[in-house]
Design a protein around this motif. Structure first.
Motif, short mmCIF file in Angstrom:
data_model
loop_
_atom_site.label_atom_id
_atom_site.label_comp_id
_atom_site.label_asym_id
_atom_site.label_seq_id
_atom_site.Cartn_x
_atom_site.Cartn_y
_atom_site.Cartn_z
N PHE A 163 18.94 15.31 -19.40
CA PHE A 163 20.12 15.38 -20.26
C PHE A 163 20.96 14.12 -20.08
N ASN A 164 21.61 13.71 -21.15
CA ASN A 164 22.70 12.74 -21.08
C ASN A 164 23.97 13.57 -21.25
N PRO A 165 24.75 13.80 -20.19
CA PRO A 165 25.90 14.70 -20.28
C PRO A 165 26.90 14.34 -21.37
N VAL A 166 27.14 13.05 -21.58
CA VAL A 166 28.09 12.64 -22.61
C VAL A 166 27.57 13.01 -23.99
N GLN A 167 26.30 12.73 -24.25
CA GLN A 167 25.73 13.09 -25.54
C GLN A 167 25.73 14.60 -25.75
N LEU A 168 25.46 15.35 -24.69
CA LEU A 168 25.49 16.81 -24.78
C LEU A 168 26.88 17.30 -25.17
N ALA A 169 27.91 16.74 -24.52
CA ALA A 169 29.28 17.15 -24.81
C ALA A 169 29.67 16.78 -26.24
N LEU A 170 29.27 15.60 -26.67
CA LEU A 170 29.55 15.19 -28.04
C LEU A 170 28.87 16.12 -29.04
N GLY A 171 27.62 16.45 -28.76
CA GLY A 171 26.88 17.34 -29.65
C GLY A 171 27.46 18.74 -29.71
N ALA A 172 28.11 19.16 -28.62
CA ALA A 172 28.72 20.50 -28.59
C ALA A 172 30.09 20.51 -29.26
N GLY A 173 30.58 19.35 -29.67
CA GLY A 173 31.85 19.30 -30.37
C GLY A 173 33.07 19.14 -29.48
N ALA A 174 32.88 18.65 -28.26
CA ALA A 174 34.02 18.44 -27.37
C ALA A 174 35.02 17.48 -27.99
N THR A 175 36.30 17.75 -27.80
CA THR A 175 37.33 16.93 -28.43
C THR A 175 37.78 15.76 -27.57
N PHE A 176 37.46 15.79 -26.29
CA PHE A 176 37.73 14.66 -25.40
C PHE A 176 36.51 14.51 -24.50
N VAL A 177 35.90 13.34 -24.55
CA VAL A 177 34.70 13.08 -23.76
C VAL A 177 34.85 11.71 -23.10
N ALA A 178 34.63 11.66 -21.80
CA ALA A 178 34.78 10.40 -21.07
C ALA A 178 33.76 10.31 -19.94
N ARG A 179 33.65 9.11 -19.39
CA ARG A 179 32.75 8.88 -18.25
C ARG A 179 33.42 7.90 -17.30
N THR A 180 33.27 8.17 -16.00
CA THR A 180 33.81 7.28 -14.99
C THR A 180 32.88 7.30 -13.78
N MET A 181 33.29 6.71 -12.65
CA MET A 181 32.40 6.60 -11.50
C MET A 181 33.18 6.68 -10.21
N ASP A 182 32.54 7.24 -9.19
CA ASP A 182 33.23 7.46 -7.92
C ASP A 182 33.55 6.16 -7.19
N THR A 183 32.89 5.08 -7.52
CA THR A 183 33.11 3.80 -6.85
C THR A 183 34.30 3.02 -7.41
N HIS A 184 34.95 3.57 -8.41
CA HIS A 184 36.04 2.86 -9.08
C HIS A 184 37.25 3.80 -9.20
N PRO A 185 37.98 4.03 -8.11
CA PRO A 185 39.10 4.99 -8.12
C PRO A 185 40.15 4.71 -9.19
N LYS A 186 40.48 3.45 -9.42
CA LYS A 186 41.50 3.14 -10.42
C LYS A 186 41.06 3.58 -11.81
N HIS A 187 39.78 3.38 -12.10
CA HIS A 187 39.27 3.80 -13.40
C HIS A 187 39.26 5.33 -13.49
N MET A 188 38.84 5.99 -12.41
CA MET A 188 38.87 7.45 -12.39
C MET A 188 40.26 7.98 -12.67
N GLU A 189 41.24 7.43 -11.99
CA GLU A 189 42.60 7.92 -12.14
C GLU A 189 43.12 7.70 -13.56
N LYS A 190 42.75 6.58 -14.15
CA LYS A 190 43.15 6.32 -15.53
C LYS A 190 42.56 7.37 -16.47
#
Length: 338
Positions: A163-190
């Motif tokens: 599965f590609n989780p982002v594509q799955l969420a988009l296909g299910a009609g999610a109204t907010f979809v995002a991706r981030t990473m544990d190695t980048h705390p500032k990006h996560m917090e944003k």
């Protein structure tokens, strides 16, 4: 929760206020520590009293999260966190509900619950920790494991397409979809801050490293030394530029996303009705010559489930009055056996 805890809601909260008295029991070096630290900091920034937060989880390493948060919490059963979170938010719409799950918990046994919560647009913030492995049960392959991955349950290599989780969420009609990473705390917090502001379901995939059973799964894109060149941050309204020198860009060309110079990069708009552009960006990581997209893929407004449900209940109560259980049990098709 004590009265002191309730009173603390009116004071300025800090990250420390959201740390529980429980020892954090993840493996040393686990990416979950970084995520926990970021969530605690973001919740402190929101200006919401602690007693108005609830953290719900399923089963897995990630699902220990409620124990480590000094908020209301619910450690539910495998795959059923979306059902519990939906119930919590529906019964208590004033709560800020955060759901923590993993790629196994949320996309395998809980996959059906997850997609229906997304399509309903329940006001829950979903943090999906994706480490491409089952960690708590000691290293079996998961729905996001890449083809060929050798694990205890796939000793000759996984043959399942992930599965590609982002594509799955988009296909299910999610109204907010995002991706981030544990190695980048500032990006996560944003991203967490943006999710907190969203009305409806906010789905966030987090690249999270499992140091024991799948170490380095995202090192090629999320590693600190390479992520500037290997990821493009989708910032609403800004050009899709990446690279350590900010000299590379992306633009749409028909049904494809093509590399270009930074000057030619197209501005990203996650508010468009069609999910097609977001879907194209979500699958960039299938091509090793192109960067993996992180950031906000979709952010649109839509009716919120709990508001519509409670409005419907109020309307029925207004027209028919409060019901009685006995009347419900003896309504319509009933019969007596002599």
């Amino acid at each position: 929760m004590t009265q002191d805890a309730h009173d603390a809601g009116s004071a300025t909260l800090t990250k420390k206020d959201f740390k529980s008295d429980q020892d954090v029991r993840w493996c040393p070096g686990c990416g979950d520590y970084s995520i926990l630290n970021s969530v605690q900091g973001v919740l402190a920034d929101l200006g919401i009293p602690k007693h108005q937060f609830c953290v719900v989880s399923g089963i897995g390493c990630s699902s220990r999260f409620p124990y480590y948060m000094n908020t209301y919490g619910f450690h539910s059963i495998h795959g059923r966190a979306p059902a519990i979170a939906t119930g919590v938010k529906t019964a208590n719409p004033e709560l800020s509900v955060w759901m923590v799950t993993g790629d196994g918990d949320g996309l395998s046994i809980g996959g059906n619950h997850t997609i229906h919560m997304l399509r309903r647009n329940v006001g829950v913030k979903v943090l999906l920790f994706n480490n491409q492995i089952y960690g708590l049960t000691k290293g079996q392959y998961s729905p996001t494991s890449p083809v060929g991955l050798k694990t205890k349950s796939t000793p000759y290599g996984s043959i399942d397409r992930p599965f590609n989780p982002v594509q799955l969420a988009l296909g299910a009609g999610a109204t907010f979809v995002a991706r981030t990473m544990d190695t980048h705390p500032k990006h996560m917090e944003k991203i967490f801050h943006e999710a907190a502001k969203h009305e409806g379901t906010a789905f966030i995939e987090i690249f999270q490293n499992c140091v024991i059973f799948n170490d380095g799964a995202f090192e090629g894109v999320a590693g600190r030394k390479v992520r500037d060149d290997r990821t493009v941050d989708l910032v609403p309204g800004e050009p899709m530029i990446y690279g350590s020198d900010h000299d590379k860009g992306l633009r749409f060309e028909g049904f494809d996303v093509v590399p270009c110079s930074a000057d030619e990069a197209e501005a990203w708009d996650p508010t468009r009705n069609s999910t097609a552009p977001a879907q194209l960006l979500a699958e960039l990581d299938a091509d090793p010559t192109r960067p993996t997209a992180v950031g906000i893929f979709r952010r649109v407004d839509a009716p919120v489930f709990e508001e519509r449900l409670n409005a419907q209940v109020d309307k029925v109560l207004e027209t028919k009055g409060p019901g009685k259980l006995r009347d419900l049990l003896y309504t319509r098709d009933t019969w007596q056996v002599d």
